[in-house]
Design a protein around this motif. Structure first.
Motif, PDB file in Angstrom:
ATOM      1  N   ASP A  43      41.657 -43.950 -51.229  1.00 18.76           N
ATOM      2  CA  ASP A  43      41.914 -43.514 -49.854  1.00 18.76           C
ATOM      3  C   ASP A  43      42.021 -44.722 -48.917  1.00 18.76           C
ATOM      4  OD1 ASP A  43      42.134 -40.787 -50.130  1.00 18.76           O
ATOM      5  OD2 ASP A  43      40.026 -40.373 -49.698  1.00 18.76           O
ATOM      6  N   GLY A  44      41.068 -45.639 -49.053  1.00 18.51           N
ATOM      7  CA  GLY A  44      41.086 -46.827 -48.211  1.00 18.51           C
ATOM      8  C   GLY A  44      42.308 -47.679 -48.439  1.00 18.51           C
ATOM      9  N   PHE A  45      42.707 -47.811 -49.697  1.00 19.65           N
ATOM     10  CA  PHE A  45      43.893 -48.607 -49.999  1.00 19.65           C
ATOM     11  C   PHE A  45      45.152 -47.933 -49.470  1.00 19.65           C
ATOM     12  CE2 PHE A  45      47.227 -50.243 -52.901  1.00 19.65           C
ATOM     13  CZ  PHE A  45      47.093 -51.586 -52.611  1.00 19.65           C
ATOM     14  N   ASP A  46      45.211 -46.601 -49.579  1.00 21.66           N
ATOM     15  CA  ASP A  46      46.354 -45.871 -49.027  1.00 21.66           C
ATOM     16  C   ASP A  46      46.488 -46.125 -47.529  1.00 21.66           C
ATOM     17  OD1 ASP A  46      46.921 -44.840 -51.502  1.00 21.66           O
ATOM     18  OD2 ASP A  46      46.132 -42.832 -51.101  1.00 21.66           O
ATOM     19  N   ARG A  47      45.351 -46.109 -46.829  1.00 21.19           N
ATOM     20  CA  ARG A  47      45.395 -46.346 -45.379  1.00 21.19           C
ATOM     21  C   ARG A  47      45.877 -47.755 -45.070  1.00 21.19           C
ATOM     22  NH1 ARG A  47      40.551 -43.325 -45.625  1.00 21.19           N
ATOM     23  NH2 ARG A  47      39.300 -45.249 -45.623  1.00 21.19           N
ATOM     24  N   LEU A  48      45.414 -48.736 -45.838  1.00 21.72           N
ATOM     25  CA  LEU A  48      45.865 -50.110 -45.625  1.00 21.72           C
ATOM     26  C   LEU A  48      47.377 -50.231 -45.828  1.00 21.72           C
ATOM     27  CD1 LEU A  48      43.048 -52.160 -47.404  1.00 21.72           C
ATOM     28  CD2 LEU A  48      43.536 -52.108 -44.956  1.00 21.72           C
ATOM     29  N   CYS A  49      47.873 -49.585 -46.880  1.00 21.07           N
ATOM     30  CA  CYS A  49      49.316 -49.638 -47.150  1.00 21.07           C
ATOM     31  C   CYS A  49      50.103 -48.961 -46.039  1.00 21.07           C
ATOM     32  CB  CYS A  49      49.618 -48.958 -48.483  1.00 21.07           C
ATOM     33  SG  CYS A  49      49.060 -49.869 -49.934  1.00 21.07           S
TER      34      CYS A  49
ATOM     35  N   LEU B  53      54.404 -42.661 -48.621  1.00 21.21           N
ATOM     36  CA  LEU B  53      53.462 -43.191 -49.600  1.00 21.21           C
ATOM     37  C   LEU B  53      53.121 -42.079 -50.584  1.00 21.21           C
ATOM     38  CD1 LEU B  53      50.452 -45.515 -49.012  1.00 21.21           C
ATOM     39  CD2 LEU B  53      50.121 -43.412 -50.319  1.00 21.21           C
ATOM     40  N   HIS B  54      53.229 -42.370 -51.867  1.00 22.96           N
ATOM     41  CA  HIS B  54      52.921 -41.400 -52.919  1.00 22.96           C
ATOM     42  C   HIS B  54      51.828 -41.974 -53.818  1.00 22.96           C
ATOM     43  CE1 HIS B  54      56.844 -39.498 -52.000  1.00 22.96           C
ATOM     44  NE2 HIS B  54      57.341 -40.734 -52.036  1.00 22.96           N
ATOM     45  N   ARG B  55      50.871 -41.180 -54.133  1.00 17.36           N
ATOM     46  CA  ARG B  55      49.988 -41.565 -55.234  1.00 17.36           C
ATOM     47  C   ARG B  55      50.730 -41.326 -56.544  1.00 17.36           C
ATOM     48  NH1 ARG B  55      43.665 -39.892 -54.028  1.00 17.36           N
ATOM     49  NH2 ARG B  55      43.437 -41.237 -52.189  1.00 17.36           N
ATOM     50  N   TYR B  56      50.312 -42.039 -57.578  1.00 12.55           N
ATOM     51  CA  TYR B  56      50.991 -41.912 -58.863  1.00 12.55           C
ATOM     52  C   TYR B  56      51.010 -40.468 -59.336  1.00 12.55           C
ATOM     53  CZ  TYR B  56      52.094 -42.351 -63.787  1.00 12.55           C
ATOM     54  OH  TYR B  56      52.676 -42.207 -65.009  1.00 12.55           O
ATOM     55  N   GLU B  57      49.935 -39.738 -59.146  1.00  9.04           N
ATOM     56  CA  GLU B  57      49.868 -38.354 -59.617  1.00  9.04           C
ATOM     57  C   GLU B  57      50.937 -37.488 -58.948  1.00  9.04           C
ATOM     58  OE1 GLU B  57      46.348 -36.113 -58.391  1.00  9.04           O
ATOM     59  OE2 GLU B  57      45.875 -37.711 -56.963  1.00  9.04           O
ATOM     60  N   ALA B  58      51.283 -37.781 -57.686  1.00  4.29           N
ATOM     61  CA  ALA B  58      52.314 -37.013 -56.994  1.00  4.29           C
ATOM     62  C   ALA B  58      53.687 -37.263 -57.600  1.00  4.29           C
ATOM     63  CB  ALA B  58      52.325 -37.358 -55.507  1.00  4.29           C
TER      64      ALA B  58
ATOM     65  N   GLY C 238      63.923 -44.320 -52.474  1.00  7.15           N
ATOM     66  CA  GLY C 238      63.150 -45.251 -51.668  1.00  7.15           C
ATOM     67  C   GLY C 238      63.797 -45.486 -50.324  1.00  7.15           C
ATOM     68  N   PRO C 239      63.220 -46.328 -49.499  1.00 12.52           N
ATOM     69  CA  PRO C 239      62.015 -47.114 -49.810  1.00 12.52           C
ATOM     70  C   PRO C 239      60.767 -46.240 -49.803  1.00 12.52           C
ATOM     71  CG  PRO C 239      62.669 -47.468 -47.537  1.00 12.52           C
ATOM     72  CD  PRO C 239      63.748 -46.642 -48.146  1.00 12.52           C
ATOM     73  N   ALA C 240      59.777 -46.641 -50.595  1.00 10.63           N
ATOM     74  CA  ALA C 240      58.538 -45.874 -50.693  1.00 10.63           C
ATOM     75  C   ALA C 240      57.455 -46.766 -51.271  1.00 10.63           C
ATOM     76  CB  ALA C 240      58.731 -44.639 -51.566  1.00 10.63           C
ATOM     77  N   ILE C 241      56.234 -46.302 -51.170  1.00  9.17           N
ATOM     78  CA  ILE C 241      55.075 -46.982 -51.761  1.00  9.17           C
ATOM     79  C   ILE C 241      54.431 -46.025 -52.749  1.00  9.17           C
ATOM     80  CG2 ILE C 241      52.800 -47.962 -51.302  1.00  9.17           C
ATOM     81  CD1 ILE C 241      53.795 -48.681 -48.506  1.00  9.17           C
ATOM     82  N   VAL C 242      54.071 -46.533 -53.922  1.00  8.68           N
ATOM     83  CA  VAL C 242      53.334 -45.749 -54.914  1.00  8.68           C
ATOM     84  C   VAL C 242      52.015 -46.462 -55.178  1.00  8.68           C
ATOM     85  CG1 VAL C 242      53.315 -44.769 -57.231  1.00  8.68           C
ATOM     86  CG2 VAL C 242      55.475 -44.944 -55.970  1.00  8.68           C
ATOM     87  N   THR C 243      50.922 -45.746 -55.035  1.00 10.15           N
ATOM     88  CA  THR C 243      49.605 -46.341 -55.259  1.00 10.15           C
ATOM     89  C   THR C 243      48.919 -45.692 -56.457  1.00 10.15           C
ATOM     90  OG1 THR C 243      48.499 -44.789 -53.755  1.00 10.15           O
ATOM     91  CG2 THR C 243      49.314 -46.857 -52.808  1.00 10.15           C
ATOM     92  N   GLY C 244      47.984 -46.411 -57.025  1.00  9.38           N
ATOM     93  CA  GLY C 244      47.219 -45.896 -58.155  1.00  9.38           C
ATOM     94  C   GLY C 244      46.271 -46.969 -58.663  1.00  9.38           C
TER      95      GLY C 244
END
Length: 250
Positions: free
Chosen positions: A25-31, A62-67, A113-119
């Protein structure tokens, strides 16, 4: 000059009391904050140079990998699993394997894209601590008693820290919240093919402490060890803790 189609970065996070979901969650907010600031600056530069005709996206999702994974059908998931299995059989570092699987999942998802993927990019080391259970409290009391008298007993002062700021097997043996692994499993691209972890009971949850040597800069090229402490004092401390645990009543 060309712009790469993708960019990938990994970070080690000292989680301390954070759960894996709180870390992500914190990393998503930073991104999200970072990309918002980047777009704001690009728009400012466009205006200052009189380039208003250049189109810019208003937001970058921004997408999490699971999404991303949820968008894949059975055939695409099978193809992605084959990629993961092939990578697991190789010798690339785990973060690099996760990068390649993420890129393939994005391609199969047909998202634009453009997009961000986090995980997550590797094996998790969950934070552990001694609980308030009787056995853990007894271990804590024994260690506190031994360290309090360390100067007189060993000729060397010894302290206790509530948290070990490094990678340790305590994360698998110690008392940790296994419930936090759910979000890790869903957002680690190599979880099933490359990281072998039981769906339940993957943590021992044994009361665990780390009685370590005295040194500096561990896990670096400048790592060094105080030999006298490691081969004399440390052995005595381990012996005395074990003896107290075996002889003192529960």
């Amino acid at each position: 000059m060309t712009t790469p189609a993708t960019a990938f970065a990994t970070f080690n996070v000292l989680s301390y009391r954070w759960t894996p979901n709180e870390v992500l969650d914190g990393f998503d907010r930073l991104c999200a904050d970072g990309v918002s600031a980047c777009l704001t600056e690009l728009k400012r530069r466009r205006r200052s140079h009189g380039s208003a005709a250049i189109d810019l996206v208003e937001t970058i999702p921004l997408h999490r990998y699971e999404a991303v994974l949820d968008r894949l059908g059975a055939e695409a998931r099978s193809r992605l699993g084959a990629v993961g299995a092939s990578l697991a059989a190789g010798d690339l570092p785990r973060p690099e394997q996760c990068r390649l699987v993420t890129e393939e999942a994005w391609r199969l998802s047909r998202l634009l894209g453009p997009a961000i993927v986090t995980g997550f990019g590797s094996i998790p080391y969950l934070p552990t601590t001694l609980s308030e259970q009787p056995a853990a409290a007894r271990l804590r009391a024994i260690v506190s008693d031994i360290t309090a008298g360390a100067s007189a007993r060993y000729g060397s002062a010894i302290g206790c820290a509530d948290y070990f700021a490094g990678i340790s097997d305590m994360s698998f043996f110690g008392e940790a919240a296994e419930s936090g692994l759910d979000v890790v499993a869903r957002n680690t691209p190599m979880w099933r093919e490359g990281i072998r972890w039981r769906k339940s009971g993957g943590l021992a949850n044994i009361r665990t402490i780390n009685i370590g040597p005295w040194g500096r800069d561990y896990h670096t090229p400048l790592e060094r060890l105080h030999i006298g402490h490691a081969f004399d004092v440390l052995l005595q401390v381990v012996r005395d803790v074990c003896a107290a645990l075996l002889t003192k009543p529960e």
